[in-house]
Write an enzyme that holds these catalytic residues in place. Structure first.
Site, PDB file in Angstrom:
ATOM      1  CB  CYS A 105     -11.439  -5.008 -15.798  1.00  0.00           C
ATOM      2  SG  CYS A 105     -10.285  -6.603 -15.685  1.00  0.00           S
ATOM      3  CG  HIS A 210     -15.803  -7.374 -15.078  1.00  0.00           C
ATOM      4  ND1 HIS A 210     -15.931  -6.842 -17.039  1.00  0.00           N
ATOM      5  CD2 HIS A 210     -14.504  -7.935 -14.725  1.00  0.00           C
ATOM      6  CE1 HIS A 210     -14.583  -7.324 -16.941  1.00  0.00           C
ATOM      7  NE2 HIS A 210     -13.636  -7.205 -15.503  1.00  0.00           N
ATOM      8  CD  GLU A 212     -19.070  -5.921 -17.803  1.00  0.00           C
ATOM      9  OE1 GLU A 212     -19.014  -4.563 -16.758  1.00  0.00           O
ATOM     10  OE2 GLU A 212     -17.767  -6.530 -17.778  1.00  0.00           O
TER      11      GLU A 212
END
Ligand SMILES: *[C@@H]1O[C@H](CO)[C@@H](O)[C@H](O)[C@H]1NC(C)=O
Ligand SMILES: *[C@@H]1O[C@H](CO)[C@@H](O)[C@H](O)[C@H]1NC(C)=O
Ligand SMILES: *[C@@H]1O[C@H](CO)[C@@H](O)[C@H](O)[C@H]1NC(C)=O
Length: 282
Positions: A105, A210, A212
């Site tokens: 990001c 993202h 994660e």
């Protein structure tokens, strides 16, 4: 594998309203992401007024995941530290020393600024939305993903997008286009943008989404948690941690290593004060 092979330096970011001992933070999801694939994490702690040369993780940085967030791409400590690591990585890789870099990001956006020397980002309506990926090219990054998961990634909204800025697929900057291969694109209905990229000649990777969050963040309704979404987290982490296994950077001593590891800090449950479940503060 050996004790020393897999350290990850994760850059902290300055908090908006710094308190004593809380000048910078790392969302714990980035740490869990790497730990879940068998790595250990070293935080790169930004302290105002400190030269950044102390950040080199015992002079043996292994790699440099640039986490997402909202720091300035040119003036923040995050940006300055990112440049130090990026330059180190370019130099190391040119000498045959495998030094992977990952940008998520804001980290993706930072990589484009570092590579081109310019801010080429354009505004997109992609603040809070899960998207599928439109794959464009073969890659190292997705090569080991199961075919079934690739099918799901291409058809279901499994990637959380939390950004206002993007690189248009019509961007003509030569430095950028010669350096990165576009692996996937997306559109906000108006602008088609690059959502995943990898450098042609360096182990440098960027995702606007993202990976994660799917497994570890629950605050926002747009974060996907299906089985395929969580597999996306783990296959992405497994790819990148495996890249790090290809280098043998290590600390000078076990004592240096112990002092540097993130285990010296405890994540804090943020309750309602953050968009992350748990943060490390430094
Ligand atoms: C932005 O996208 C959302 C859907 O994700 C849509 O509801 C909204 O109208 C869009 N806003 C603008 C200004 O296009
Ligand atoms: C990679 O994807 C981009 C964007 O769709 C496309 O313009 C380019 O031709 C592709 N490159 C290769 C080598 O396929
Ligand atoms: C959240 O913010 C409130 C108000 O600033 C503060 O009193 C509280 O301690 C914070 N909680 C955590 C877990 O940081």
């Amino acid at each position: 594998f050996s004790l020393f092979v897999n350290f990850f330096c994760v850059l902290a970011q300055e908090v908006l309203m710094p308190k004593l001992n809380e000048a910078s933070y790392i969302a714990a999801s980035y740490v869990k992401f790497l730990e879940s694939a068998g790595a250990r994490v070293v935080p790169v702690i930004l302290k105002k007024q400190q030269p950044l040369t102390h950040l080199l993780c015992g002079k043996s940085p292994n790699l440099d995941p640039l986490p997402g967030g909202s720091a300035s791409l040119t003036t923040s400590g995050y940006a300055r530290a990112a440049k130090i690591f990026y330059d180190l990585a370019i130099d190391a890789n040119q000498r045959g020393d495998y030094f992977p870099v990952w940008g998520t990001c804001l980290g993706f956006e930072q990589l484009t600024v570092l590579t081109s020397g310019k801010n080429l980002l354009v505004n997109t309506n992609t603040s809070n939305i899960p998207l599928h990926l439109d794959f464009t090219n073969d890659s190292r990054l997705f090569k080991g993903f199961p075919a079934e998961l690739m099918k799901d990634l291409a058809s279901e909204p499994l990637t959380a997008n939390v950004h206002k800025w993007s690189i248009s697929t019509h961007e003509t900057n030569e430095e950028l286009n010669n350096f990165y291969k576009v692996l996937s694109t997306n559109t906000d209905g108006r602008v088609e943008f690059v959502s995943t990229m990898e450098a042609y000649d360096y182990p440098i990777y960027g995702v606007q989404w993202h990976p994660e969050k799917n497994a570890f963040e629950w605050r926002k309704p747009y974060i996907p948690h299906s089985s395929s979404a969580v597999k996306t987290t783990f296959y992405t982490a497994e790819f990148f941690v495996n890249e790090a296994r290809k280098n043998l950077h290590r600390f000078n001593s076990e004592e240096d290593e112990r002092q540097a590891l993130i285990y010296n800090y405890s994540p804090v449950y943020t309750q309602l004060n953050s968009s992350f479940e748990q943060n490390y503060y430094f």
